[in-house]
Scaffold this motif. Structure first.
Motif, short mmCIF file in Angstrom:
data_model
loop_
_atom_site.label_atom_id
_atom_site.label_comp_id
_atom_site.label_asym_id
_atom_site.label_seq_id
_atom_site.Cartn_x
_atom_site.Cartn_y
_atom_site.Cartn_z
N ILE A 132 33.79 46.11 47.96
CA ILE A 132 34.04 44.83 47.92
C ILE A 132 32.85 43.96 47.70
O ILE A 132 33.05 42.92 46.82
CB ILE A 132 34.46 44.46 49.49
CG1 ILE A 132 35.43 45.17 50.08
CG2 ILE A 132 34.67 42.80 49.75
CD1 ILE A 132 36.73 45.06 49.14
N GLY A 133 31.63 44.19 48.02
CA GLY A 133 30.61 43.68 47.53
C GLY A 133 30.16 43.63 45.98
O GLY A 133 29.78 42.68 45.52
N MET A 134 30.60 44.54 45.38
CA MET A 134 30.41 44.87 43.95
C MET A 134 31.50 44.12 43.32
O MET A 134 31.09 43.31 42.19
CB MET A 134 30.92 46.26 43.43
CG MET A 134 30.25 46.77 42.28
SD MET A 134 30.21 48.63 42.17
CE MET A 134 31.88 49.19 42.27
N ALA A 135 32.65 43.78 44.08
CA ALA A 135 33.84 42.96 43.14
C ALA A 135 33.19 41.43 43.35
O ALA A 135 33.43 40.78 42.64
CB ALA A 135 35.04 43.06 43.81
N GLU A 136 32.76 41.21 44.54
CA GLU A 136 32.06 39.72 44.82
C GLU A 136 31.13 39.51 43.72
O GLU A 136 30.96 38.24 43.02
CB GLU A 136 31.47 39.62 46.10
CG GLU A 136 32.69 39.56 47.34
CD GLU A 136 33.09 38.07 47.35
OE1 GLU A 136 32.81 37.50 46.34
OE2 GLU A 136 34.11 37.58 48.29
N ARG A 137 30.28 40.29 43.44
CA ARG A 137 29.32 40.14 42.41
C ARG A 137 29.74 39.84 41.09
O ARG A 137 29.36 38.98 40.26
CB ARG A 137 28.08 41.02 42.32
CG ARG A 137 26.93 40.61 41.55
CD ARG A 137 25.80 41.75 41.64
NE ARG A 137 24.91 41.35 40.79
CZ ARG A 137 23.63 42.10 40.63
NH1 ARG A 137 23.69 43.52 41.08
NH2 ARG A 137 22.60 41.68 39.82
N ALA A 138 30.75 40.72 40.62
CA ALA A 138 31.49 40.72 39.46
C ALA A 138 32.10 39.28 39.35
O ALA A 138 32.12 38.59 38.16
CB ALA A 138 32.40 41.98 39.31
N LEU A 139 32.79 38.86 40.18
CA LEU A 139 33.45 37.58 40.22
C LEU A 139 32.34 36.24 40.02
O LEU A 139 32.57 35.17 39.68
CB LEU A 139 34.17 37.42 41.54
CG LEU A 139 35.01 36.01 41.71
CD1 LEU A 139 35.80 35.83 40.65
CD2 LEU A 139 35.74 36.14 43.21
N SER A 145 41.47 37.28 41.40
CA SER A 145 40.14 37.91 41.56
C SER A 145 39.99 37.64 42.95
O SER A 145 39.53 38.48 44.09
CB SER A 145 38.96 37.77 40.72
OG SER A 145 39.26 38.32 39.32
N ARG A 146 39.90 36.29 43.44
CA ARG A 146 39.44 35.73 44.80
C ARG A 146 40.69 36.52 45.82
O ARG A 146 40.37 36.94 46.91
CB ARG A 146 39.59 34.41 44.88
CG ARG A 146 39.37 33.62 46.29
CD ARG A 146 38.48 34.22 47.04
NE ARG A 146 36.96 34.10 46.46
CZ ARG A 146 36.05 35.19 46.77
NH1 ARG A 146 36.20 36.13 47.51
NH2 ARG A 146 34.98 34.95 46.37
N ILE A 147 41.99 36.13 45.63
CA ILE A 147 43.20 36.64 46.30
C ILE A 147 42.75 38.10 46.62
O ILE A 147 43.06 38.52 47.75
CB ILE A 147 44.47 36.22 45.52
CG1 ILE A 147 44.74 34.83 45.69
CG2 ILE A 147 45.65 36.95 46.35
CD1 ILE A 147 45.93 34.62 44.81
N GLU A 148 42.60 38.94 45.52
CA GLU A 148 42.72 40.61 45.87
C GLU A 148 41.40 40.83 46.53
O GLU A 148 41.45 41.69 47.59
CB GLU A 148 42.66 41.20 44.46
CG GLU A 148 43.92 40.99 43.76
CD GLU A 148 43.90 41.45 42.20
OE1 GLU A 148 44.85 41.70 41.91
OE2 GLU A 148 42.68 41.86 41.65
#
Length: 405
Positions: free
Chosen positions: A268-275, A305-308
């Motif tokens: 989740i943290g990795m996805a947040e940084r990518a976004l 991306s935010r929704i997922e």
């Protein structure tokens, strides 16, 4: 279900975020520069030990362990937002001594280790003085079905003799890696889930040979590494057996539940940084006369991306809440579901970010390419997607049979 953070967690999260900004993010570039400039990539960049010392001094150490005697005394739900923060950087978990596979091995030793095993192996792991690996997967069999594992662990007087061919023993390439927890069969004639045992094997024991380290999508993951190891008539004292003969599967279930959800928290943290990187990029770049941020397809990527991410985070928190309140066994369906959802979400978000960056997204100038490989690997590590889906379906079918028509 109440997912609000306690005052303790809010304070820890703030301190952790500040440490990431002040120490870890600036340290990433230095870490990789030092790694590239050393005589060997299998040497530890000096900045890592410097960052670890700072984290320990700041009290941001062993946050993953729920046992307050050894760790921060946090529940799974309390640890989730902290693991998410650490997941934003590939080097951060080690900085805080919260990195796999050491976390899982420490949990095994805390739960099942003898006082002597804790003194000899757990204490230096808790102090961050040594590293360890977990040798379960084998190249000759489909290890997604752990009953296939064929490594032999045979009692011979006061010793056990281990013969095994293992691979993907992550962390074994690290020069600080001092031992492996090896899973193998002590009794092939016992009931299916009582054949396996786990045993501690120091890597300097005669007969232990690291054949090679394996690349992941071209990355060697040095100095951590993923090793192929042969154990050829390796002898260790009987005291190195963990818990008892036939307890390997029970230990594995106790180890893999927290390990799987920790992976998901970090995803989740990795996805947040990518976004965040994607949003920053599309605001700065202009194509066809207007900023990328004004292009409809880009806005769709950002919204999706935010929704997922939000959906995945809620499922992680639910799984963590259930582990804390009803136990890992009752939460097994939620753990299996999030193990499928989190890396798939992370991979999709990172892929969109790569697309927004264009050629830069697949270069070494951003962390995105490496992050994508990490997300893709987690869809296999600790059980592939298909095994977890199979488990979810089996549980759902069983529950459906119990419901009245």
């Amino acid at each position: 279900m109440d997912f609000s953070y306690s005052d303790k967690v809010v304070a820890l999260k703030r301190r952790l975020e500040e440490f990431m900004e002040e120490v870890v993010y600036p340290g990433e570039r230095i870490y990789y520069e030092q790694l590239a400039s050393q005589p060997s990539r299998w040497m530890i960049p000096p900045i890592m030990e410097e960052m670890k010392a700072k984290a320990k001094a700041a009290g941001l150490w062993n946050l993953f362990l729920p046992d307050s005697e050894y760790g921060a005394g946090l529940t799974n739900l309390e640890y989730a937002p902290l693991a998410e923060v650490m997941g934003r950087s590939p080097i951060a978990p080690e900085v805080f001594n919260c990195n796999a596979p050491d976390t899982g091995n420490m949990e095994v030793l805390v739960r099942y280790g003898t006082p002597e095993q804790k003194e000899k192996w757990l204490k230096p792991l808790l102090a961050g003085e040594i590293r360890s690996c977990f040798s379960m997967t084998e190249p000759e069999v489909a290890s997604s079905d752990a009953t296939n594992i064929s490594a032999s662990i045979v009692r011979d007087g006061d010793e056990y003799v281990i013969n095994a061919h293992k691979w993907w023993s992550s962390g074994a390439g690290d020069p600080r890696c001092k031992f492996a927890i090896v899973m193998g069969k002590t009794n092939p004639d016992a009931p299916k889930h009582e054949q396996q045992s786990m045993i501690i094997v120091p890597l300097d024991t005669p007969g232990v040979k690291i054949v090679r380290t394996l690349n992941v999508f071209g990355y060697d993951d040095a100095p951590h590494g993923h090793a192929e190891i042969v154990f050829d008539h390796v002898r260790v004292p009987k005291e190195n057996l963990i818990w008892g003969e036939g307890k390997g599967f029970a230990i594995a279930q106790g180890r893999l539940g927290p390990g799987r959800i920790h992976h998901c928290m970090r995803q989740i943290g990795m996805a947040e940084r990518a976004l965040e990187l994607m949003v920053q990029r599309v605001k700065e770049r202009v194509a066809f006369g207007r900023p990328l941020a004004e292009q409809g397809v880009i806005r769709e990527w950002i919204a999706e991306s935010r929704i997922e991410i939000e959906q995945a985070r809620l499922l992680v928190l639910k799984a963590a809440y259930m582990m804390d309140t009803v136990g890992n066994k009752a939460a097994q369906k939620e753990i299996a579901m999030i193990k499928v959802v989190a890396p798939n979400v992370a991979q999709r978000v990172i892929d969109r970010a790569i697309q927004a960056f264009g050629a830069a997204g697949v270069s070494q100038d951003t962390p995105l390419a490496y992050m994508w490989t990490q997300a893709r690997v987690i869809r296999i590590a600790d059980g592939p997607d298909e095994v977890h889906k199979r488990h979810v379906a089996r549980l759902e079918l069983a529950q459906g049979a119990e419901r009245p028509n």
